[in-house]
Design an enzyme around this catalytic site. Structure first.
Site, PDB file in Angstrom:
ATOM      1  N   GLN A 105       0.793  -1.234  -0.089  1.00 36.28           N
ATOM      2  CA  GLN A 105      -0.021   0.122   0.022  1.00 36.28           C
ATOM      3  C   GLN A 105       0.886   1.243  -0.095  1.00 36.28           C
ATOM      4  O   GLN A 105       1.721   1.461   0.669  1.00 36.28           O
ATOM      5  CB  GLN A 105      -0.930  -0.191   1.295  1.00 36.28           C
ATOM      6  CG  GLN A 105      -1.360   1.077   1.676  1.00 36.28           C
ATOM      7  CD  GLN A 105      -3.165   1.306   1.327  1.00 36.28           C
ATOM      8  OE1 GLN A 105      -3.213   0.810   0.234  1.00 36.28           O
ATOM      9  NE2 GLN A 105      -3.568   2.300   1.864  1.00 36.28           N
ATOM     10  N   ARG A 161       7.795   5.779   1.458  1.00 29.96           N
ATOM     11  CA  ARG A 161       7.826   6.326   2.724  1.00 29.96           C
ATOM     12  C   ARG A 161       8.312   5.425   3.891  1.00 29.96           C
ATOM     13  O   ARG A 161       8.218   5.777   4.920  1.00 29.96           O
ATOM     14  CB  ARG A 161       6.067   6.544   3.136  1.00 29.96           C
ATOM     15  CG  ARG A 161       5.408   5.271   2.969  1.00 29.96           C
ATOM     16  CD  ARG A 161       4.027   5.641   3.310  1.00 29.96           C
ATOM     17  NE  ARG A 161       3.100   4.352   3.259  1.00 29.96           N
ATOM     18  CZ  ARG A 161       1.839   4.350   3.671  1.00 29.96           C
ATOM     19  NH1 ARG A 161       1.302   5.197   4.093  1.00 29.96           N
ATOM     20  NH2 ARG A 161       1.321   2.996   3.633  1.00 29.96           N
ATOM     21  N   HIS A 179       1.016  13.043   1.065  1.00 35.17           N
ATOM     22  CA  HIS A 179      -0.152  12.763   1.830  1.00 35.17           C
ATOM     23  C   HIS A 179      -0.232  13.264   3.326  1.00 35.17           C
ATOM     24  O   HIS A 179       0.136  12.839   4.232  1.00 35.17           O
ATOM     25  CB  HIS A 179      -0.074  11.060   2.416  1.00 35.17           C
ATOM     26  CG  HIS A 179      -1.227  10.155   2.697  1.00 35.17           C
ATOM     27  ND1 HIS A 179      -1.984  10.453   3.795  1.00 35.17           N
ATOM     28  CD2 HIS A 179      -1.722   9.141   2.249  1.00 35.17           C
ATOM     29  CE1 HIS A 179      -2.786   9.766   3.924  1.00 35.17           C
ATOM     30  NE2 HIS A 179      -3.000   8.892   2.764  1.00 35.17           N
ATOM     31  N   GLU A 191      -4.621  15.773   0.011  1.00 35.41           N
ATOM     32  CA  GLU A 191      -3.292  15.158  -0.453  1.00 35.41           C
ATOM     33  C   GLU A 191      -3.120  15.540  -2.177  1.00 35.41           C
ATOM     34  O   GLU A 191      -3.940  14.976  -2.841  1.00 35.41           O
ATOM     35  CB  GLU A 191      -3.246  13.629  -0.310  1.00 35.41           C
ATOM     36  CG  GLU A 191      -3.621  13.414   1.217  1.00 35.41           C
ATOM     37  CD  GLU A 191      -4.240  11.914   1.120  1.00 35.41           C
ATOM     38  OE1 GLU A 191      -4.026  11.172   0.260  1.00 35.41           O
ATOM     39  OE2 GLU A 191      -4.986  11.637   2.207  1.00 35.41           O
TER      40      GLU A 191
HETATM   41  O1  TA6 Z   1      -5.171   8.826   0.677  1.00 32.11           O
HETATM   42  C1  TA6 Z   1      -6.177   8.282   1.169  1.00 32.11           C
HETATM   43  C2  TA6 Z   1      -5.989   6.858   1.563  1.00 32.11           C
HETATM   44  O2  TA6 Z   1      -5.808   5.816   0.258  1.00 32.11           O
HETATM   45  C3  TA6 Z   1      -7.121   5.947   2.099  1.00 32.11           C
HETATM   46  O3  TA6 Z   1      -7.888   5.155   1.465  1.00 32.11           O
HETATM   47  C4  TA6 Z   1      -6.388   5.299   3.450  1.00 32.11           C
HETATM   48  O4  TA6 Z   1      -5.930   4.092   2.941  1.00 32.11           O
HETATM   49  C5  TA6 Z   1      -5.325   6.083   3.745  1.00 32.11           C
HETATM   50  O5  TA6 Z   1      -4.675   6.407   2.350  1.00 32.11           O
HETATM   51  C6  TA6 Z   1      -4.215   5.764   4.628  1.00 32.11           C
HETATM   52  O6  TA6 Z   1      -3.624   4.742   4.108  1.00 32.11           O
HETATM   53  P1  TA6 Z   1      -2.020   4.169   5.078  1.00 32.11           P
HETATM   54  O7  TA6 Z   1      -1.505   2.999   4.239  1.00 32.11           O
HETATM   55  O8  TA6 Z   1      -1.238   5.101   5.363  1.00 32.11           O
HETATM   56  O9  TA6 Z   1      -3.033   3.655   6.278  1.00 32.11           O
END
Ligand code: TA6
Length: 349
Positions: free
Chosen positions: A84, A89, A161, A277
């Site tokens: 993800q 990061r 983000h 973001e």
């Molecule tokens: O930027 C929004 C997002 O994609 C949400 O869908 C949520 O998943 C958020 O990022 C946080 O993601 P993370 O992997 O940092 O928990």
């Protein structure tokens, strides 16, 4: 550029020590902290007022992505083939330089991440990422540049983000997105249109606003680069977000239940932040060998009409250099709100 003046604080932790670069504006009115873990800005203070949200349960020891501040998303936004939000990061970045601009007192720092065995194991491409941050008295510019140093084309998505601190999500607003198309991540990514010019937060909000979707009748983009997209929370100031070359803009707040399910989110943390973001996420960026791409954001504190008097007292003048060009009625001045812990005696005269 002036001499390098910065302090390198090493934060020891049970897992390993992650270096943090601390920067302060020559006037002493703003400061920044950047963890080399992900080149994550973990604090941006204007006159002792913290502008960003960092979860009290955030891991700062490199064991997981930092929950808060400005995590860097590259080369993949969201879920997909890679983990993800990609690896940028959670990689250890190199601190390349820090300089002061003697005229304005702004501080400029550069960080770098070069492809390595770990990144190539996840994503078989060679690249050099540089992340440049410029701390002004009442604004912060962060800019990501990617150079394809390999022999083959590659595609990526990228995003900054940013977790903006708000006093109370119930009073938080994001303005300037009226009539902009978005993909609703809470509703199977269906494309919808933001009707109200002011977005408020009742429950989870997870929207990818699309710059490239044009208004059918006029054929013009509904989210233009000179639009003022701002985050307010009912106080006497807001923060204006200006994207530079990023095509899209994500607005996210997890709401109560998702917030409670996140192990590194503090108790009821959702009440104290809004993520706005800037990113290029709806369509990937393609980069040929030796080509480079750059995009960023300019975040500026804006004191609303009611704050002018206080700001004149604090800054002794109506406007702050470098931000007068924003097309707004009010001058940019002063502070967001008094930090109760702030030592009033330290107020600049
Ligand atoms: O930027 C929004 C997002 O994609 C949400 O869908 C949520 O998943 C958020 O990022 C946080 O993601 P993370 O992997 O940092 O928990």
């Amino acid at each position: 550029m002036g001499s390098c003046v910065f302090s390198l604080a090493v934060i020891m932790s049970e897992a390993k020590s992650i270096e943090t670069v601390s920067l302060s504006h020559r006037t002493g009115k703003s400061s920044l902290q950047v963890s080399l873990f992900g080149a994550t800005v973990t604090s941006w203070k204007i006159f002792k007022t913290e502008m960003l949200f960092l979860s009290k349960k955030a891991s700062l020891d490199g064991s997981r992505a930092i929950r808060g501040g400005i995590p860097l998303v590259f080369p993949q936004f969201g879920p997909g083939k890679l983990k993800q939000h990609g690896f940028a990061r959670t990689q250890l970045w190199e601190h390349v330089s820090t300089d002061h601009d003697l005229a304005s007192g702004d501080v400029h720092a550069v960080f770098k991440l070069t492809s390595n065995d770990a990144t190539r194991a996840e994503w078989p491409h060679d690249f050099e990422l540089t992340y440049a941050v410029t701390l002004g008295m009442t604004n912060l510019i962060t800019q990501l540049t990617c150079v394809n140093t390999g022999e083959t084309d590659f595609d990526f998505t990228a995003l900054l983000h940013t977790y903006f601190h708000v006093e109370d999500i119930a009073k938080a607003t994001v303005s300037g997105l009226g009539k902009v198309a978005y993909l609703d991540n809470t509703d199977e990514k269906k494309q919808k249109m933001q009707v109200s010019p002011v977005l408020t937060f009742e429950g989870e909000v997870d929207r990818i606003f699309l710059r490239d979707v044009k208004d059918e009748s006029t054929g013009t983009a509904r989210m233009r680069y000179d639009d003022l997209i701002s985050i307010g929370d009912g106080g006497n100031a807001d923060v204006v977000v200006k994207a530079v070359n990023f095509k899209d803009l994500v607005v996210w707040n997890p709401g109560a239940s998702k917030s409670a399910s996140m192990p590194d989110m503090e108790e009821e943390g959702y009440k104290r932040f809004v993520c706005v973001e800037v990113g290029s996420v709806a369509k990937p960026v393609s980069l040929k060998p030796k080509a480079s791409w750059s995009a960023g954001q300019n975040l500026t504190l804006r004191i609303l009409q009611s704050g002018t008097e206080e700001a004149r007292r604090v800054y002794g003048r109506e406007s702050v250099p470098g931000v007068d060009n924003l097309p707004i009625l009010d001058r940019i001045v002063g502070i967001k709100k008094k930090d109760p812990a702030a030592d009033n005696k330290a107020d600049p005269k």
